[in-house]
Design a protein around this motif. Structure first.
Motif, PDB file in Angstrom:
ATOM      1  N   LEU A  49       0.830  -1.204   0.000  1.00  0.00           N
ATOM      2  CA  LEU A  49       0.000   0.000   0.000  1.00  0.00           C
ATOM      3  C   LEU A  49       0.865   1.255   0.000  1.00  0.00           C
ATOM      4  CD1 LEU A  49      -2.675   1.604   0.358  1.00  0.00           C
ATOM      5  CD2 LEU A  49      -2.428   1.173   2.828  1.00  0.00           C
ATOM      6  N   LYS A  50       1.836   1.323   0.890  1.00  0.00           N
ATOM      7  CA  LYS A  50       2.680   2.520   0.968  1.00  0.00           C
ATOM      8  C   LYS A  50       3.492   2.700  -0.312  1.00  0.00           C
ATOM      9  CE  LYS A  50       4.212   6.063   3.336  1.00  0.00           C
ATOM     10  NZ  LYS A  50       3.343   7.063   3.953  1.00  0.00           N
ATOM     11  N   HIS A  51       4.029   1.607  -0.832  1.00  0.00           N
ATOM     12  CA  HIS A  51       4.794   1.704  -2.079  1.00  0.00           C
ATOM     13  C   HIS A  51       3.896   2.109  -3.246  1.00  0.00           C
ATOM     14  CE1 HIS A  51       7.985  -1.071  -0.177  1.00  0.00           C
ATOM     15  NE2 HIS A  51       8.248   0.199   0.059  1.00  0.00           N
ATOM     16  N   ARG A  52       2.671   1.580  -3.287  1.00  0.00           N
ATOM     17  CA  ARG A  52       1.720   1.979  -4.328  1.00  0.00           C
ATOM     18  C   ARG A  52       1.429   3.473  -4.245  1.00  0.00           C
ATOM     19  NH1 ARG A  52      -1.585  -1.727  -3.365  1.00  0.00           N
ATOM     20  NH2 ARG A  52      -3.141  -0.642  -2.128  1.00  0.00           N
ATOM     21  N   TYR A  53       1.268   3.983  -3.030  1.00  0.00           N
ATOM     22  CA  TYR A  53       1.027   5.412  -2.839  1.00  0.00           C
ATOM     23  C   TYR A  53       2.211   6.240  -3.344  1.00  0.00           C
ATOM     24  CZ  TYR A  53       0.865   9.890  -0.436  1.00  0.00           C
ATOM     25  OH  TYR A  53       0.903  11.228  -0.161  1.00  0.00           O
ATOM     26  N   LEU A  54       3.423   5.890  -2.929  1.00  0.00           N
ATOM     27  CA  LEU A  54       4.600   6.668  -3.334  1.00  0.00           C
ATOM     28  C   LEU A  54       4.807   6.607  -4.847  1.00  0.00           C
ATOM     29  CD1 LEU A  54       6.987   5.617  -0.435  1.00  0.00           C
ATOM     30  CD2 LEU A  54       5.765   7.796  -0.667  1.00  0.00           C
ATOM     31  N   ASN A  55       4.639   5.429  -5.437  1.00  0.00           N
ATOM     32  CA  ASN A  55       4.778   5.302  -6.891  1.00  0.00           C
ATOM     33  C   ASN A  55       3.698   6.085  -7.620  1.00  0.00           C
ATOM     34  OD1 ASN A  55       7.096   3.674  -6.894  1.00  0.00           O
ATOM     35  ND2 ASN A  55       5.878   1.824  -6.619  1.00  0.00           N
ATOM     36  N   ALA A  56       2.474   6.047  -7.126  1.00  0.00           N
ATOM     37  CA  ALA A  56       1.388   6.798  -7.750  1.00  0.00           C
ATOM     38  C   ALA A  56       1.660   8.302  -7.699  1.00  0.00           C
ATOM     39  CB  ALA A  56       0.056   6.467  -7.067  1.00  0.00           C
ATOM     40  N   CYS A  57       2.260   8.773  -6.609  1.00  0.00           N
ATOM     41  CA  CYS A  57       2.632  10.188  -6.537  1.00  0.00           C
ATOM     42  C   CYS A  57       3.652  10.537  -7.626  1.00  0.00           C
ATOM     43  CB  CYS A  57       3.191  10.536  -5.162  1.00  0.00           C
ATOM     44  SG  CYS A  57       1.965  10.575  -3.843  1.00  0.00           S
ATOM     45  N   ASP A  58       4.650   9.678  -7.807  1.00  0.00           N
ATOM     46  CA  ASP A  58       5.662   9.929  -8.839  1.00  0.00           C
ATOM     47  C   ASP A  58       5.062   9.898 -10.240  1.00  0.00           C
ATOM     48  OD1 ASP A  58       7.562  10.071  -6.839  1.00  0.00           O
ATOM     49  OD2 ASP A  58       8.411   8.100  -7.239  1.00  0.00           O
TER      50      ASP A  58
ATOM     51  N   GLN B 180      -0.674   9.475 -10.735  1.00  0.00           N
ATOM     52  CA  GLN B 180      -1.861   8.641 -10.886  1.00  0.00           C
ATOM     53  C   GLN B 180      -2.860   9.006  -9.786  1.00  0.00           C
ATOM     54  OE1 GLN B 180       0.167   4.861 -10.684  1.00  0.00           O
ATOM     55  NE2 GLN B 180       0.159   4.665 -12.915  1.00  0.00           N
ATOM     56  N   VAL B 181      -3.644  10.017 -10.057  1.00  0.00           N
ATOM     57  CA  VAL B 181      -4.505  10.625  -9.047  1.00  0.00           C
ATOM     58  C   VAL B 181      -5.524   9.630  -8.480  1.00  0.00           C
ATOM     59  CG1 VAL B 181      -6.178  12.468  -8.636  1.00  0.00           C
ATOM     60  CG2 VAL B 181      -4.151  12.898 -10.043  1.00  0.00           C
ATOM     61  N   ALA B 182      -6.147   8.836  -9.326  1.00  0.00           N
ATOM     62  CA  ALA B 182      -7.134   7.870  -8.829  1.00  0.00           C
ATOM     63  C   ALA B 182      -6.478   6.838  -7.916  1.00  0.00           C
ATOM     64  CB  ALA B 182      -7.831   7.176 -10.004  1.00  0.00           C
ATOM     65  N   GLU B 183      -5.267   6.429  -8.243  1.00  0.00           N
ATOM     66  CA  GLU B 183      -4.547   5.458  -7.416  1.00  0.00           C
ATOM     67  C   GLU B 183      -4.174   6.082  -6.065  1.00  0.00           C
ATOM     68  OE1 GLU B 183      -3.037   1.697  -6.654  1.00  0.00           O
ATOM     69  OE2 GLU B 183      -4.045   2.298  -8.494  1.00  0.00           O
ATOM     70  N   ILE B 184      -3.747   7.339  -6.076  1.00  0.00           N
ATOM     71  CA  ILE B 184      -3.441   8.040  -4.817  1.00  0.00           C
ATOM     72  C   ILE B 184      -4.684   8.072  -3.936  1.00  0.00           C
ATOM     73  CG2 ILE B 184      -2.867  10.274  -3.784  1.00  0.00           C
ATOM     74  CD1 ILE B 184      -1.119  10.768  -6.335  1.00  0.00           C
ATOM     75  N   ARG B 185      -5.806   8.507  -4.512  1.00  0.00           N
ATOM     76  CA  ARG B 185      -7.064   8.595  -3.757  1.00  0.00           C
ATOM     77  C   ARG B 185      -7.429   7.239  -3.148  1.00  0.00           C
ATOM     78  NH1 ARG B 185      -9.863  10.752  -7.433  1.00  0.00           N
ATOM     79  NH2 ARG B 185      -9.951  12.865  -6.607  1.00  0.00           N
ATOM     80  N   ASP B 186      -7.240   6.162  -3.916  1.00  0.00           N
ATOM     81  CA  ASP B 186      -7.636   4.829  -3.465  1.00  0.00           C
ATOM     82  C   ASP B 186      -6.770   4.303  -2.322  1.00  0.00           C
ATOM     83  OD1 ASP B 186      -9.353   2.491  -3.793  1.00  0.00           O
ATOM     84  OD2 ASP B 186      -7.517   1.491  -4.459  1.00  0.00           O
ATOM     85  N   CYS B 187      -5.603   4.886  -2.096  1.00  0.00           N
ATOM     86  CA  CYS B 187      -4.745   4.441  -0.987  1.00  0.00           C
ATOM     87  C   CYS B 187      -5.290   4.877   0.370  1.00  0.00           C
ATOM     88  CB  CYS B 187      -3.318   4.965  -1.180  1.00  0.00           C
ATOM     89  SG  CYS B 187      -2.458   4.186  -2.572  1.00  0.00           S
ATOM     90  N   PHE B 188      -6.173   5.864   0.375  1.00  0.00           N
ATOM     91  CA  PHE B 188      -6.732   6.401   1.613  1.00  0.00           C
ATOM     92  C   PHE B 188      -8.150   5.894   1.829  1.00  0.00           C
ATOM     93  CE2 PHE B 188      -3.497   9.440   0.363  1.00  0.00           C
ATOM     94  CZ  PHE B 188      -2.847   9.685   1.563  1.00  0.00           C
ATOM     95  N   ALA B 189      -8.539   5.791   3.079  1.00  0.00           N
ATOM     96  CA  ALA B 189      -9.910   5.421   3.428  1.00  0.00           C
ATOM     97  C   ALA B 189     -10.861   6.546   3.028  1.00  0.00           C
ATOM     98  CB  ALA B 189     -10.014   5.161   4.933  1.00  0.00           C
ATOM     99  N   THR B 190     -12.102   6.187   2.802  1.00  0.00           N
ATOM    100  CA  THR B 190     -13.138   7.191   2.557  1.00  0.00           C
ATOM    101  C   THR B 190     -13.546   7.786   3.902  1.00  0.00           C
ATOM    102  OG1 THR B 190     -14.880   5.531   2.690  1.00  0.00           O
ATOM    103  CG2 THR B 190     -13.989   6.000   0.496  1.00  0.00           C
ATOM    104  N   GLY B 191     -14.266   8.895   3.847  1.00  0.00           N
ATOM    105  CA  GLY B 191     -14.738   9.526   5.075  1.00  0.00           C
ATOM    106  C   GLY B 191     -13.652  10.340   5.743  1.00  0.00           C
ATOM    107  N   GLU B 192     -13.841  10.573   7.030  1.00  0.00           N
ATOM    108  CA  GLU B 192     -12.906  11.416   7.771  1.00  0.00           C
ATOM    109  C   GLU B 192     -11.618  10.652   8.071  1.00  0.00           C
ATOM    110  OE1 GLU B 192     -12.513  14.025  11.858  1.00  0.00           O
ATOM    111  OE2 GLU B 192     -14.512  13.666  11.015  1.00  0.00           O
ATOM    112  N   ILE B 193     -10.511  11.270   7.663  1.00  0.00           N
ATOM    113  CA  ILE B 193      -9.173  10.755   7.929  1.00  0.00           C
ATOM    114  C   ILE B 193      -8.324  11.938   8.361  1.00  0.00           C
ATOM    115  CG2 ILE B 193      -9.383   8.814   6.327  1.00  0.00           C
ATOM    116  CD1 ILE B 193      -7.710  10.438   4.323  1.00  0.00           C
ATOM    117  N   ASN B 194      -7.042  11.700   8.622  1.00  0.00           N
ATOM    118  CA  ASN B 194      -6.166  12.793   9.024  1.00  0.00           C
ATOM    119  C   ASN B 194      -4.880  12.722   8.210  1.00  0.00           C
ATOM    120  OD1 ASN B 194      -5.186  14.993  10.441  1.00  0.00           O
ATOM    121  ND2 ASN B 194      -4.289  13.724  12.032  1.00  0.00           N
ATOM    122  N   ILE B 195      -4.659  13.747   7.382  1.00  0.00           N
ATOM    123  CA  ILE B 195      -3.429  13.885   6.611  1.00  0.00           C
ATOM    124  C   ILE B 195      -2.787  15.181   7.065  1.00  0.00           C
ATOM    125  CG2 ILE B 195      -2.397  14.153   4.321  1.00  0.00           C
ATOM    126  CD1 ILE B 195      -4.894  12.695   3.195  1.00  0.00           C
TER     127      ILE B 195
END
Length: 147
Positions: A19-28, A31-46
């Protein structure tokens, strides 16, 4: 500790790494949809410090798109040294080191950043998601643009 538990634990740890590697690679790769999918829906904290704090994934993704999704921005995110702890069978926390390199392809200006992510994860419907992440930089080197 049963063999089934040990296997489930190893599978969870690997899923979180992926998951973390997918997020970092998607940032590079922007891949906006892939970045979004790494996070839970609803209230989170970034909490990305000077970049901003966000209570839902869409607010963060909107800022990411405005800052990074153009040909001028070239990013490399390298996450390493994970320390992942399963808190329960569907909750985990982790610390990751980050090396970040950014190039402005138009001007040649660069930025290198080192820091640490502190993350929390939750397994939701069989998929691990980021529910909390905070990044703190501890070093930065910048080079000026070409003249």
């Amino acid at each position: 500790m049963t063999l089934e538990y040990r296997i489930a634990r190893l599978e969870a740890l690997e899923a979180i790494r992926q998951l973390k590697h997918r997020y970092l690679n998607a940032c590079d790769l922007k891949q906006v949809a892939e970045i979004r999918d790494c996070f839970a829906t609803g209230e989170i904290n970034i909490d990305y410090g000077p970049v901003g704090s966000f209570k839902d994934r869409d607010s963060f993704v909107a800022l990411y798109e405005s800052l990074a999704c153009n040909e001028r921005v070239i990013d490399l995110h390298h996450g390493a040294n994970p320390e992942i702890e399963l808190v329960t069978e569907d909750e985990a926390k982790a610390r990751w080191a980050l090396y970040y390199f950014n190039l402005d392809a138009e001007t040649g200006a660069t930025r290198q950043l080192g820091g640490v992510y502190q993350d929390r994860y939750r397994c939701i419907d069989g998929q691990w998601k980021i529910v909390e992440t905070a990044f703190r930089a501890h070093s930065m080197v910048e080079s000026a643009a070409r003249t």
